[in-house]
Design a protein around this motif. Structure first.
Motif, PDB file in Angstrom:
ATOM      1  N   VAL A  29     -23.090 -20.847  11.679  1.00  0.00           N
ATOM      2  CA  VAL A  29     -21.635 -20.766  11.758  1.00  0.00           C
ATOM      3  C   VAL A  29     -21.057 -22.104  11.342  1.00  0.00           C
ATOM      4  N   TYR A  30     -20.163 -22.074  10.361  1.00  0.00           N
ATOM      5  CA  TYR A  30     -19.514 -23.290   9.896  1.00  0.00           C
ATOM      6  C   TYR A  30     -18.206 -23.467  10.659  1.00  0.00           C
ATOM      7  N   ARG A  31     -18.049 -24.606  11.286  1.00  0.00           N
ATOM      8  CA  ARG A  31     -16.849 -24.947  12.049  1.00  0.00           C
ATOM      9  C   ARG A  31     -16.522 -23.839  13.051  1.00  0.00           C
ATOM     10  N   PRO A  32     -17.297 -23.692  14.102  1.00  0.00           N
ATOM     11  CA  PRO A  32     -17.026 -22.631  15.098  1.00  0.00           C
ATOM     12  C   PRO A  32     -15.678 -22.840  15.760  1.00  0.00           C
ATOM     13  N   ASP A  33     -15.050 -21.734  16.130  1.00  0.00           N
ATOM     14  CA  ASP A  33     -13.729 -21.783  16.755  1.00  0.00           C
ATOM     15  C   ASP A  33     -13.831 -22.323  18.174  1.00  0.00           C
ATOM     16  N   PRO A  34     -12.973 -23.272  18.538  1.00  0.00           N
ATOM     17  CA  PRO A  34     -13.028 -23.806  19.908  1.00  0.00           C
ATOM     18  C   PRO A  34     -12.397 -22.846  20.910  1.00  0.00           C
ATOM     19  N   TRP A  35     -12.872 -22.935  22.130  1.00  0.00           N
ATOM     20  CA  TRP A  35     -12.295 -22.171  23.244  1.00  0.00           C
ATOM     21  C   TRP A  35     -11.676 -23.181  24.211  1.00  0.00           C
ATOM     22  N   ARG A  36     -10.351 -23.211  24.255  1.00  0.00           N
ATOM     23  CA  ARG A  36      -9.643 -24.206  25.039  1.00  0.00           C
ATOM     24  C   ARG A  36      -8.849 -23.535  26.153  1.00  0.00           C
ATOM     25  N   ARG A  37      -7.981 -24.331  26.772  1.00  0.00           N
ATOM     26  CA  ARG A  37      -7.227 -23.810  27.920  1.00  0.00           C
ATOM     27  C   ARG A  37      -6.297 -22.676  27.528  1.00  0.00           C
ATOM     28  N   ALA A  38      -5.733 -22.737  26.330  1.00  0.00           N
ATOM     29  CA  ALA A  38      -4.842 -21.655  25.903  1.00  0.00           C
ATOM     30  C   ALA A  38      -5.594 -20.335  25.799  1.00  0.00           C
ATOM     31  N   GLU A  39      -6.809 -20.375  25.260  1.00  0.00           N
ATOM     32  CA  GLU A  39      -7.605 -19.147  25.171  1.00  0.00           C
ATOM     33  C   GLU A  39      -7.948 -18.610  26.554  1.00  0.00           C
ATOM     34  N   THR A  40      -8.286 -19.510  27.479  1.00  0.00           N
ATOM     35  CA  THR A  40      -8.587 -19.072  28.844  1.00  0.00           C
ATOM     36  C   THR A  40      -7.364 -18.424  29.482  1.00  0.00           C
ATOM     37  N   LEU A  41      -6.197 -19.005  29.255  1.00  0.00           N
ATOM     38  CA  LEU A  41      -4.963 -18.436  29.806  1.00  0.00           C
ATOM     39  C   LEU A  41      -4.704 -17.046  29.251  1.00  0.00           C
ATOM     40  N   VAL A  42      -4.879 -16.867  27.950  1.00  0.00           N
ATOM     41  CA  VAL A  42      -4.626 -15.562  27.340  1.00  0.00           C
ATOM     42  C   VAL A  42      -5.606 -14.519  27.878  1.00  0.00           C
ATOM     43  N   ALA A  43      -6.889 -14.877  27.982  1.00  0.00           N
ATOM     44  CA  ALA A  43      -7.879 -13.934  28.495  1.00  0.00           C
ATOM     45  C   ALA A  43      -7.605 -13.581  29.953  1.00  0.00           C
ATOM     46  N   LEU A  44      -7.265 -14.574  30.774  1.00  0.00           N
ATOM     47  CA  LEU A  44      -6.953 -14.305  32.180  1.00  0.00           C
ATOM     48  C   LEU A  44      -5.687 -13.471  32.325  1.00  0.00           C
ATOM     49  N   THR A  45      -4.749 -13.652  31.405  1.00  0.00           N
ATOM     50  CA  THR A  45      -3.537 -12.822  31.426  1.00  0.00           C
ATOM     51  C   THR A  45      -3.886 -11.359  31.214  1.00  0.00           C
ATOM     52  N   GLY A  46      -4.746 -11.080  30.235  1.00  0.00           N
ATOM     53  CA  GLY A  46      -5.166  -9.700  30.026  1.00  0.00           C
ATOM     54  C   GLY A  46      -5.895  -9.125  31.228  1.00  0.00           C
ATOM     55  N   LEU A  47      -6.755  -9.946  31.848  1.00  0.00           N
ATOM     56  CA  LEU A  47      -7.463  -9.489  33.040  1.00  0.00           C
ATOM     57  C   LEU A  47      -6.490  -9.183  34.175  1.00  0.00           C
ATOM     58  N   ALA A  48      -5.484 -10.040  34.359  1.00  0.00           N
ATOM     59  CA  ALA A  48      -4.504  -9.825  35.426  1.00  0.00           C
ATOM     60  C   ALA A  48      -3.699  -8.546  35.186  1.00  0.00           C
ATOM     61  N   VAL A  49      -3.321  -8.293  33.943  1.00  0.00           N
ATOM     62  CA  VAL A  49      -2.560  -7.073  33.638  1.00  0.00           C
ATOM     63  C   VAL A  49      -3.411  -5.832  33.909  1.00  0.00           C
ATOM     64  N   GLY A  50      -4.663  -5.852  33.480  1.00  0.00           N
ATOM     65  CA  GLY A  50      -5.532  -4.705  33.736  1.00  0.00           C
ATOM     66  C   GLY A  50      -5.763  -4.458  35.214  1.00  0.00           C
ATOM     67  N   LEU A  51      -5.983  -5.528  35.983  1.00  0.00           N
ATOM     68  CA  LEU A  51      -6.177  -5.374  37.425  1.00  0.00           C
ATOM     69  C   LEU A  51      -4.913  -4.861  38.103  1.00  0.00           C
ATOM     70  N   ALA A  52      -3.753  -5.296  37.626  1.00  0.00           N
ATOM     71  CA  ALA A  52      -2.496  -4.802  38.209  1.00  0.00           C
ATOM     72  C   ALA A  52      -2.349  -3.302  37.988  1.00  0.00           C
ATOM     73  N   GLY A  53      -2.682  -2.829  36.791  1.00  0.00           N
ATOM     74  CA  GLY A  53      -2.616  -1.394  36.537  1.00  0.00           C
ATOM     75  C   GLY A  53      -3.586  -0.614  37.407  1.00  0.00           C
TER      76      GLY A  53
END
Length: 353
Positions: free
Chosen positions: A282-306
Protein backbone atom coordinates in the motif's frame (compact mmCIF):
# COMPACT_ATOMS: atom_id res chain seq x y z
CA UNK A 1 -6.88 21.86 7.21
CA UNK A 2 -8.70 20.31 4.26
CA UNK A 3 -8.42 16.55 3.90
CA UNK A 4 -10.52 13.53 2.94
CA UNK A 5 -11.58 11.27 5.77
CA UNK A 6 -10.86 7.56 5.82
CA UNK A 7 -13.53 5.83 3.64
CA UNK A 8 -14.23 3.18 6.28
CA UNK A 9 -15.24 5.94 8.71
CA UNK A 10 -17.93 7.16 6.31
CA UNK A 11 -19.15 3.61 5.75
CA UNK A 12 -19.38 3.02 9.52
CA UNK A 13 -21.44 6.20 9.84
CA UNK A 14 -23.73 5.23 6.95
CA UNK A 15 -24.23 1.70 8.29
CA UNK A 16 -25.31 3.24 11.60
CA UNK A 17 -27.93 5.36 9.81
CA UNK A 18 -29.13 2.34 7.83
CA UNK A 19 -29.36 0.26 11.01
CA UNK A 20 -31.38 3.02 12.71
CA UNK A 21 -33.81 3.06 9.77
CA UNK A 22 -34.11 -0.73 9.72
CA UNK A 23 -35.36 -0.79 13.32
CA UNK A 24 -38.21 1.68 12.71
CA UNK A 25 -41.26 2.34 10.58
CA UNK A 26 -42.03 5.79 12.02
CA UNK A 27 -42.25 8.12 8.99
CA UNK A 28 -41.08 11.23 10.86
CA UNK A 29 -37.94 9.50 12.10
CA UNK A 30 -37.25 7.97 8.69
CA UNK A 31 -37.59 11.35 7.02
CA UNK A 32 -35.23 12.74 9.66
CA UNK A 33 -32.65 10.06 8.79
CA UNK A 34 -32.93 10.97 5.10
CA UNK A 35 -32.52 14.67 5.95
CA UNK A 36 -29.47 13.94 8.12
CA UNK A 37 -27.84 11.96 5.32
CA UNK A 38 -28.57 14.72 2.81
CA UNK A 39 -27.20 17.50 5.02
CA UNK A 40 -23.98 15.64 5.77
CA UNK A 41 -23.47 14.86 2.07
CA UNK A 42 -24.09 18.50 1.13
CA UNK A 43 -21.58 19.67 3.74
CA UNK A 44 -18.78 17.11 3.28
CA UNK A 45 -18.84 15.69 -0.22
CA UNK A 46 -15.89 16.46 -2.45
CA UNK A 47 -15.60 17.45 -6.09
CA UNK A 48 -14.96 13.92 -7.35
CA UNK A 49 -17.40 12.24 -9.77
CA UNK A 50 -18.85 9.95 -7.09
CA UNK A 51 -19.74 12.99 -4.98
CA UNK A 52 -22.44 13.88 -7.52
CA UNK A 53 -24.21 10.50 -7.36
CA UNK A 54 -26.38 11.26 -4.33
CA UNK A 55 -29.22 12.54 -6.51
CA UNK A 56 -29.52 9.12 -8.09
CA UNK A 57 -30.04 7.52 -4.69
CA UNK A 58 -32.65 10.13 -3.79
CA UNK A 59 -34.50 9.34 -7.00
CA UNK A 60 -34.18 5.62 -6.29
CA UNK A 61 -35.62 6.15 -2.81
CA UNK A 62 -38.60 8.07 -4.22
CA UNK A 63 -39.20 5.29 -6.74
CA UNK A 64 -39.10 2.67 -3.98
CA UNK A 65 -41.76 4.52 -1.98
CA UNK A 66 -43.95 4.96 -5.06
CA UNK A 67 -43.70 1.30 -6.07
CA UNK A 68 -44.43 0.15 -2.53
CA UNK A 69 -47.56 2.28 -2.34
CA UNK A 70 -48.73 1.15 -5.78
CA UNK A 71 -48.35 -2.50 -4.76
CA UNK A 72 -50.46 -1.83 -1.67
CA UNK A 73 -53.14 -0.29 -3.89
CA UNK A 74 -52.97 -3.16 -6.38
CA UNK A 75 -53.03 -6.00 -3.85
CA UNK A 76 -55.11 -4.40 -1.10
CA UNK A 77 -56.17 -6.74 1.67
CA UNK A 78 -55.72 -4.38 4.64
CA UNK A 79 -58.85 -3.74 6.67
CA UNK A 80 -59.62 -0.25 7.94
CA UNK A 81 -61.11 3.07 6.89
CA UNK A 82 -62.10 2.86 3.21
CA UNK A 83 -61.02 5.81 1.09
CA UNK A 84 -62.00 4.67 -2.41
CA UNK A 85 -64.07 1.70 -3.58
CA UNK A 86 -62.08 0.30 -6.49
CA UNK A 87 -63.53 -2.50 -8.63
CA UNK A 88 -62.13 -5.85 -7.52
CA UNK A 89 -60.69 -8.15 -10.19
CA UNK A 90 -61.84 -11.75 -9.63
CA UNK A 91 -59.12 -14.39 -9.29
CA UNK A 92 -59.26 -18.21 -9.43
CA UNK A 93 -60.25 -20.04 -6.29
CA UNK A 94 -56.80 -21.62 -5.85
CA UNK A 95 -55.28 -18.16 -5.31
CA UNK A 96 -55.86 -17.84 -1.59
CA UNK A 97 -55.13 -14.67 0.36
CA UNK A 98 -54.44 -12.51 -2.73
CA UNK A 99 -56.78 -9.82 -3.98
CA UNK A 100 -56.46 -7.43 -6.89
CA UNK A 101 -57.75 -3.92 -6.26
CA UNK A 102 -60.92 -3.77 -4.20
CA UNK A 103 -61.60 -1.21 -1.44
CA UNK A 104 -58.61 1.06 -0.85
CA UNK A 105 -58.12 1.72 2.85
CA UNK A 106 -56.13 4.40 4.62
CA UNK A 107 -54.25 1.73 6.55
CA UNK A 108 -53.08 0.08 3.32
CA UNK A 109 -51.70 3.36 1.99
CA UNK A 110 -49.94 4.15 5.26
CA UNK A 111 -48.47 0.65 5.51
CA UNK A 112 -47.03 0.95 2.01
CA UNK A 113 -45.72 4.42 2.74
CA UNK A 114 -44.04 3.39 6.01
CA UNK A 115 -42.43 0.28 4.52
CA UNK A 116 -41.28 2.18 1.46
CA UNK A 117 -39.78 4.97 3.53
CA UNK A 118 -37.82 2.48 5.61
CA UNK A 119 -36.28 0.82 2.56
CA UNK A 120 -35.69 4.20 0.92
CA UNK A 121 -33.88 5.49 4.02
CA UNK A 122 -31.58 2.45 3.99
CA UNK A 123 -30.78 2.93 0.29
CA UNK A 124 -30.15 6.66 0.75
CA UNK A 125 -27.84 5.98 3.71
CA UNK A 126 -25.78 3.64 1.53
CA UNK A 127 -25.83 6.27 -1.21
CA UNK A 128 -24.47 8.83 1.25
CA UNK A 129 -21.50 6.55 1.94
CA UNK A 130 -20.93 6.14 -1.81
CA UNK A 131 -20.99 9.92 -2.26
CA UNK A 132 -18.60 10.64 0.61
CA UNK A 133 -16.10 7.75 0.53
CA UNK A 134 -13.40 7.55 -2.12
CA UNK A 135 -13.81 4.06 -3.68
CA UNK A 136 -10.14 3.87 -4.70
CA UNK A 137 -9.02 4.59 -1.15
CA UNK A 138 -11.63 2.16 0.12
CA UNK A 139 -10.00 -0.57 -1.96
CA UNK A 140 -6.63 0.18 -0.36
CA UNK A 141 -8.19 -0.21 3.11
CA UNK A 142 -9.64 -3.68 2.52
CA UNK A 143 -7.90 -6.40 4.58
CA UNK A 144 -5.48 -8.54 2.53
CA UNK A 145 -7.55 -11.70 2.93
CA UNK A 146 -10.60 -9.95 1.44
CA UNK A 147 -8.74 -8.10 -1.28
CA UNK A 148 -10.20 -10.06 -4.22
CA UNK A 149 -13.73 -9.82 -2.80
CA UNK A 150 -13.16 -6.18 -1.91
CA UNK A 151 -12.12 -5.44 -5.48
CA UNK A 152 -15.40 -6.81 -6.82
CA UNK A 153 -17.42 -4.95 -4.17
CA UNK A 154 -15.71 -1.63 -4.82
CA UNK A 155 -16.30 -1.98 -8.57
CA UNK A 156 -19.95 -2.85 -7.88
CA UNK A 157 -20.65 0.11 -5.60
CA UNK A 158 -19.11 2.56 -8.08
CA UNK A 159 -21.51 1.70 -10.91
CA UNK A 160 -24.01 4.44 -10.03
CA UNK A 161 -21.33 7.11 -9.49
CA UNK A 162 -19.82 6.25 -12.87
CA UNK A 163 -23.22 6.44 -14.51
CA UNK A 164 -23.83 9.84 -12.89
CA UNK A 165 -20.52 11.12 -14.24
CA UNK A 166 -21.28 9.69 -17.70
CA UNK A 167 -24.73 11.32 -17.72
CA UNK A 168 -23.27 14.73 -16.97
CA UNK A 169 -20.50 14.42 -19.53
CA UNK A 170 -22.86 13.25 -22.30
CA UNK A 171 -25.36 15.98 -21.43
CA UNK A 172 -22.69 18.69 -21.64
CA UNK A 173 -21.46 17.31 -24.96
CA UNK A 174 -24.95 17.19 -26.48
CA UNK A 175 -25.66 20.76 -25.46
CA UNK A 176 -22.83 21.85 -27.78
CA UNK A 177 -24.26 20.21 -30.88
CA UNK A 178 -27.67 20.02 -32.53
CA UNK A 179 -29.48 16.78 -33.21
CA UNK A 180 -32.79 14.98 -33.39
CA UNK A 181 -35.49 16.99 -31.60
CA UNK A 182 -38.00 14.14 -31.34
CA UNK A 183 -38.49 12.67 -27.89
CA UNK A 184 -37.56 9.12 -28.95
CA UNK A 185 -34.57 10.40 -30.85
CA UNK A 186 -33.34 12.45 -27.89
CA UNK A 187 -33.67 9.45 -25.62
CA UNK A 188 -31.67 7.25 -28.01
CA UNK A 189 -28.99 9.92 -28.43
CA UNK A 190 -28.72 10.18 -24.65
CA UNK A 191 -28.90 6.56 -23.45
CA UNK A 192 -26.59 4.94 -25.99
CA UNK A 193 -23.56 7.21 -25.29
CA UNK A 194 -24.10 6.94 -21.53
CA UNK A 195 -24.15 3.14 -21.56
CA UNK A 196 -21.24 3.00 -24.02
CA UNK A 197 -19.16 5.36 -21.88
CA UNK A 198 -19.87 3.43 -18.68
CA UNK A 199 -18.99 0.13 -20.42
CA UNK A 200 -15.73 1.50 -21.80
CA UNK A 201 -14.71 2.83 -18.39
CA UNK A 202 -15.52 -0.51 -16.77
CA UNK A 203 -13.43 -2.37 -19.36
CA UNK A 204 -10.56 0.09 -18.88
CA UNK A 205 -10.75 -0.39 -15.12
CA UNK A 206 -10.72 -4.18 -15.48
CA UNK A 207 -7.73 -4.03 -17.85
CA UNK A 208 -5.84 -1.72 -15.50
CA UNK A 209 -6.52 -3.97 -12.53
CA UNK A 210 -5.35 -7.02 -14.51
CA UNK A 211 -2.05 -5.39 -15.47
CA UNK A 212 -1.40 -4.43 -11.85
CA UNK A 213 -1.81 -7.97 -10.59
CA UNK A 214 -5.17 -7.63 -8.85
CA UNK A 215 -6.42 -10.98 -7.65
CA UNK A 216 -2.92 -12.47 -7.49
CA UNK A 217 -2.12 -14.23 -4.22
CA UNK A 218 0.96 -15.86 -2.80
CA UNK A 219 1.38 -19.59 -2.57
CA UNK A 220 -0.04 -21.52 0.36
CA UNK A 221 0.53 -25.10 1.40
CA UNK A 222 -2.26 -27.64 1.67
CA UNK A 223 -2.07 -27.51 5.47
CA UNK A 224 -2.46 -23.72 5.49
CA UNK A 225 -5.51 -23.91 3.23
CA UNK A 226 -7.08 -26.56 5.46
CA UNK A 227 -6.50 -24.46 8.59
CA UNK A 228 -8.01 -21.39 6.95
CA UNK A 229 -11.03 -23.32 5.67
CA UNK A 230 -11.63 -24.93 9.06
CA UNK A 231 -11.49 -21.60 10.86
CA UNK A 232 -13.90 -19.98 8.41
CA UNK A 233 -16.32 -22.92 8.69
CA UNK A 234 -16.27 -22.79 12.50
CA UNK A 235 -16.75 -19.02 12.41
CA UNK A 236 -19.75 -19.39 10.10
CA UNK A 237 -21.33 -22.06 12.30
CA UNK A 238 -20.79 -19.94 15.43
CA UNK A 239 -22.30 -16.83 13.84
CA UNK A 240 -25.31 -18.75 12.52
CA UNK A 241 -26.00 -20.42 15.87
CA UNK A 242 -25.49 -17.18 17.78
CA UNK A 243 -27.73 -15.17 15.45
CA UNK A 244 -30.49 -17.78 15.70
CA UNK A 245 -30.26 -17.74 19.51
CA UNK A 246 -30.37 -13.94 19.61
CA UNK A 247 -33.52 -13.85 17.47
CA UNK A 248 -35.20 -16.81 19.23
CA UNK A 249 -35.77 -16.02 22.91
CA UNK A 250 -36.61 -19.66 23.67
CA UNK A 251 -33.08 -20.83 22.72
CA UNK A 252 -30.47 -21.35 25.48
CA UNK A 253 -28.70 -18.11 26.38
CA UNK A 254 -25.26 -19.68 26.10
CA UNK A 255 -25.94 -19.96 22.37
CA UNK A 256 -26.61 -16.22 22.00
CA UNK A 257 -23.91 -13.65 22.71
CA UNK A 258 -21.07 -16.12 23.52
CA UNK A 259 -21.49 -17.90 20.20
CA UNK A 260 -21.61 -14.62 18.27
CA UNK A 261 -18.44 -13.40 19.99
CA UNK A 262 -16.71 -16.74 19.39
CA UNK A 263 -17.73 -16.70 15.72
CA UNK A 264 -16.43 -13.17 15.24
CA UNK A 265 -13.14 -14.07 16.94
CA UNK A 266 -12.68 -17.12 14.70
CA UNK A 267 -13.53 -15.05 11.62
CA UNK A 268 -10.91 -12.44 12.52
CA UNK A 269 -8.35 -15.18 13.13
CA UNK A 270 -9.16 -16.80 9.78
CA UNK A 271 -8.76 -13.45 8.01
CA UNK A 272 -5.38 -12.91 9.64
CA UNK A 273 -4.17 -16.37 8.66
CA UNK A 274 -5.47 -16.04 5.11
CA UNK A 275 -4.03 -12.55 4.74
CA UNK A 276 -0.48 -13.80 5.28
CA UNK A 277 -0.44 -15.46 1.85
CA UNK A 278 -1.66 -12.36 -0.01
CA UNK A 279 1.17 -10.27 -1.42
CA UNK A 280 0.07 -6.64 -1.49
CA UNK A 281 1.69 -3.30 -0.79
CA UNK A 282 0.00 0.00 0.00
CA UNK A 283 1.43 3.34 -1.06
CA UNK A 284 0.75 6.16 1.41
CA UNK A 285 -1.87 4.41 3.59
CA UNK A 286 -4.75 6.56 4.79
CA UNK A 287 -4.38 7.76 8.39
CA UNK A 288 -7.02 7.09 11.03
CA UNK A 289 -7.28 10.14 13.27
CA UNK A 290 -9.68 11.60 15.80
CA UNK A 291 -12.10 12.80 13.14
CA UNK A 292 -12.45 9.27 11.76
CA UNK A 293 -13.03 7.90 15.26
CA UNK A 294 -15.72 10.53 15.85
CA UNK A 295 -17.51 9.68 12.61
CA UNK A 296 -17.43 5.93 13.31
CA UNK A 297 -18.65 6.41 16.89
CA UNK A 298 -21.43 8.66 15.60
CA UNK A 299 -22.68 5.87 13.36
CA UNK A 300 -22.49 3.40 16.23
CA UNK A 301 -24.45 5.76 18.50
CA UNK A 302 -27.18 6.26 15.88
CA UNK A 303 -27.54 2.51 15.35
CA UNK A 304 -27.70 1.80 19.08
CA UNK A 305 -30.32 4.53 19.52
CA UNK A 306 -32.52 2.92 16.88
CA UNK A 307 -32.12 -0.49 18.53
CA UNK A 308 -33.01 0.94 21.97
CA UNK A 309 -36.11 2.71 20.66
CA UNK A 310 -37.30 -0.47 18.91
CA UNK A 311 -36.93 -2.41 22.18
CA UNK A 312 -38.23 0.06 24.77
CA UNK A 313 -40.50 2.44 22.82
CA UNK A 314 -42.45 0.16 20.52
CA UNK A 315 -45.24 2.69 19.92
CA UNK A 316 -42.67 5.21 18.67
CA UNK A 317 -40.70 2.75 16.56
CA UNK A 318 -43.73 1.11 14.94
CA UNK A 319 -46.74 3.45 15.21
CA UNK A 320 -50.23 2.12 14.82
CA UNK A 321 -51.75 2.77 11.42
CA UNK A 322 -54.99 4.09 12.90
CA UNK A 323 -53.38 6.99 14.81
CA UNK A 324 -50.80 9.63 14.04
CA UNK A 325 -47.15 8.63 14.59
CA UNK A 326 -45.45 10.02 17.68
CA UNK A 327 -41.80 10.71 18.41
CA UNK A 328 -39.73 10.77 21.57
CA UNK A 329 -36.79 12.87 22.64
CA UNK A 330 -34.40 9.91 22.63
CA UNK A 331 -35.45 8.92 19.11
CA UNK A 332 -34.95 12.47 17.84
CA UNK A 333 -31.58 12.92 19.51
CA UNK A 334 -30.45 9.50 18.32
CA UNK A 335 -31.01 10.51 14.69
CA UNK A 336 -29.69 14.07 15.10
CA UNK A 337 -26.39 12.73 16.44
CA UNK A 338 -25.72 11.72 12.85
CA UNK A 339 -25.29 15.41 11.97
CA UNK A 340 -22.03 15.69 13.93
CA UNK A 341 -19.79 14.80 10.95
CA UNK A 342 -21.16 17.83 9.10
CA UNK A 343 -19.64 20.24 11.62
CA UNK A 344 -16.99 18.28 13.55
CA UNK A 345 -14.90 17.00 10.63
CA UNK A 346 -12.51 18.80 8.28
CA UNK A 347 -13.71 19.93 4.88
CA UNK A 348 -12.83 17.66 1.96
CA UNK A 349 -9.71 18.29 -0.05
CA UNK A 350 -10.16 20.73 -2.89
CA UNK A 351 -8.11 18.74 -5.37
CA UNK A 352 -9.44 15.56 -6.92
CA UNK A 353 -8.11 12.48 -5.11
Amino acid sequence: MRRDLHPLAWWAWAIGLAAYASFLTNPWLLLLVIAVAGLVVAARRGHQPWGRSFRLYLGMGAAIVLVRVLFRILLGGTAGHVLIHLPEIPLPGWVLGIRLLGPLTREALLAGLYDGLRLAAIVIAVGAANSLANPKRLLRSVPPALYEIGTALVVAVTILPQLADSVQRVRRAQQLRAGDTRRVGRLRRFLVPVLEDALERSLALAAGMDTRGYGRSGGASLAQRRVTGTLMLLALLGLCAGTFAVLDETAPRWLATPMVVAGLALAVLALVVAGRRVERSVYRPDPWRRAETLVALTGLAVGLAGWWVSRHQLAVAHPDLSVGPQVSLIALLGALVGLLPAVATPEPAAATA
